[in-house]
Design a protein around this motif. Structure first.
Motif, short mmCIF file in Angstrom:
data_model
loop_
_atom_site.label_atom_id
_atom_site.label_comp_id
_atom_site.label_asym_id
_atom_site.label_seq_id
_atom_site.Cartn_x
_atom_site.Cartn_y
_atom_site.Cartn_z
N SER A 113 1.42 -1.27 4.25
CA SER A 113 1.36 -2.09 3.05
C SER A 113 1.03 -3.52 3.44
N LYS A 140 0.30 -0.09 -0.64
CA LYS A 140 0.45 -1.03 -1.74
C LYS A 140 0.20 -2.45 -1.24
N ARG A 142 1.63 -5.95 -1.99
CA ARG A 142 2.79 -6.58 -2.61
C ARG A 142 2.67 -8.09 -2.55
N ALA A 169 8.70 -2.35 1.16
CA ALA A 169 7.49 -1.61 1.56
C ALA A 169 7.86 -0.46 2.49
N ASP A 173 7.46 2.39 -0.17
CA ASP A 173 6.06 2.78 0.04
C ASP A 173 5.91 3.79 1.17
N VAL A 178 3.43 -3.33 8.24
CA VAL A 178 3.17 -4.26 7.13
C VAL A 178 2.28 -5.38 7.66
#
Length: 234
Positions: A113, A140, A142, A169, A173, A178
């Protein structure tokens, strides 16, 4: 080897942070030169108009840097503003920190993410994820709903928000890594990874190392077609 790190916005302190990160990870013998956007460049880049305003100055500065000996350029803005245009005017490799970060995330994890600053930044980053062929891997995009300049002015609050969003996340997710969606977050990377137990990736770091690898391999930007310099019309 000389690598040019350009911050397309007009905030000197953000340039200093990106340059500090770049010098910290650069190999021995790599010189990092840095510059801040000038002219009409905005203080921060938080939308499409900001991106457009930053590009003319950035292209001029890339030309100047290469004339002064730069062999590669890193664009230290997560929106990768003017990336194709920069590759057209440059001879050496031009690395956008979003593209470099996404490529690193796809190597280091199956799913990742991205955590960025403001809600309005999310659609632009989602477009870049699609452009770079990572839609299947990126769970995603974010945001922490904090302006870019507030990351520096209120770093403790920004760190707390980032750590919380990275944890979400990870848990919501299923993100295995990340990617930080702003160059201004670069110096928090290691601390965020320790706090969350997640592989946290900073685009500035991986872009600098990618630039070194490409220059070290003797590679330059292709001028065969798409990035060929336009002929002067008379």
């Amino acid at each position: 080897m000389q690598v040019f790190v350009i911050n397309p916005n007009a905030t000197e302190s953000m340039t200093d942070m990106a340059a500090l990160t770049a010098r910290r990870v650069a190999a021995q013998g790599t010189e990092i030169r840095s510059a801040t956007g000038r002219g009409l460049s905005p203080r921060s880049i938080e939308g499409f108009a900001d991106e457009a305003m930053s590009v003319p100055s950035m292209l001029e500065q890339i030309r100047e840097a290469e004339a002064a000996g730069a062999q590669a350029t890193v664009i230290a803005c997560f929106d990768d503003p003017g990336l194709d245009a920069a590759r057209e005017v440059a001879t050496g490799p031009v690395i956008g920190i979003c593209q470099a970060g996404i490529q690193a995330a796809m190597v280091l994890s199956k799913r990742f993410s991205i955590v960025t600053t403001l809600p309005r930044s999310v659609p632009a980053i989602e477009d870049l994820v699609l452009r770079y062929g990572a839609s299947h891997h990126c769970r995603k995009v974010r945001c922490i709903d904090l302006p870019v300049l507030s990351i520096e002015s209120d770093s403790q609050h920004a760190f707390s928000l980032l750590a919380g969003e990275i944890a979400r996340a990870r848990d919501e997710d299923g993100a295995e890594a990340v990617l930080l969606g702003c160059a201004g977050m670069s110096e928090m990377t290691e601390s965020l990874s320790r706090a969350t137990g997640v592989v946290v990736i900073d685009g500035v770091v991986v872009a600098v190392k990618q630039a070194e690898a490409l220059v070290g391999s003797g590679l330059q930007t292709s001028k065969a077609n798409a990035y060929a310099r336009p002929r002067i019309k008379v």
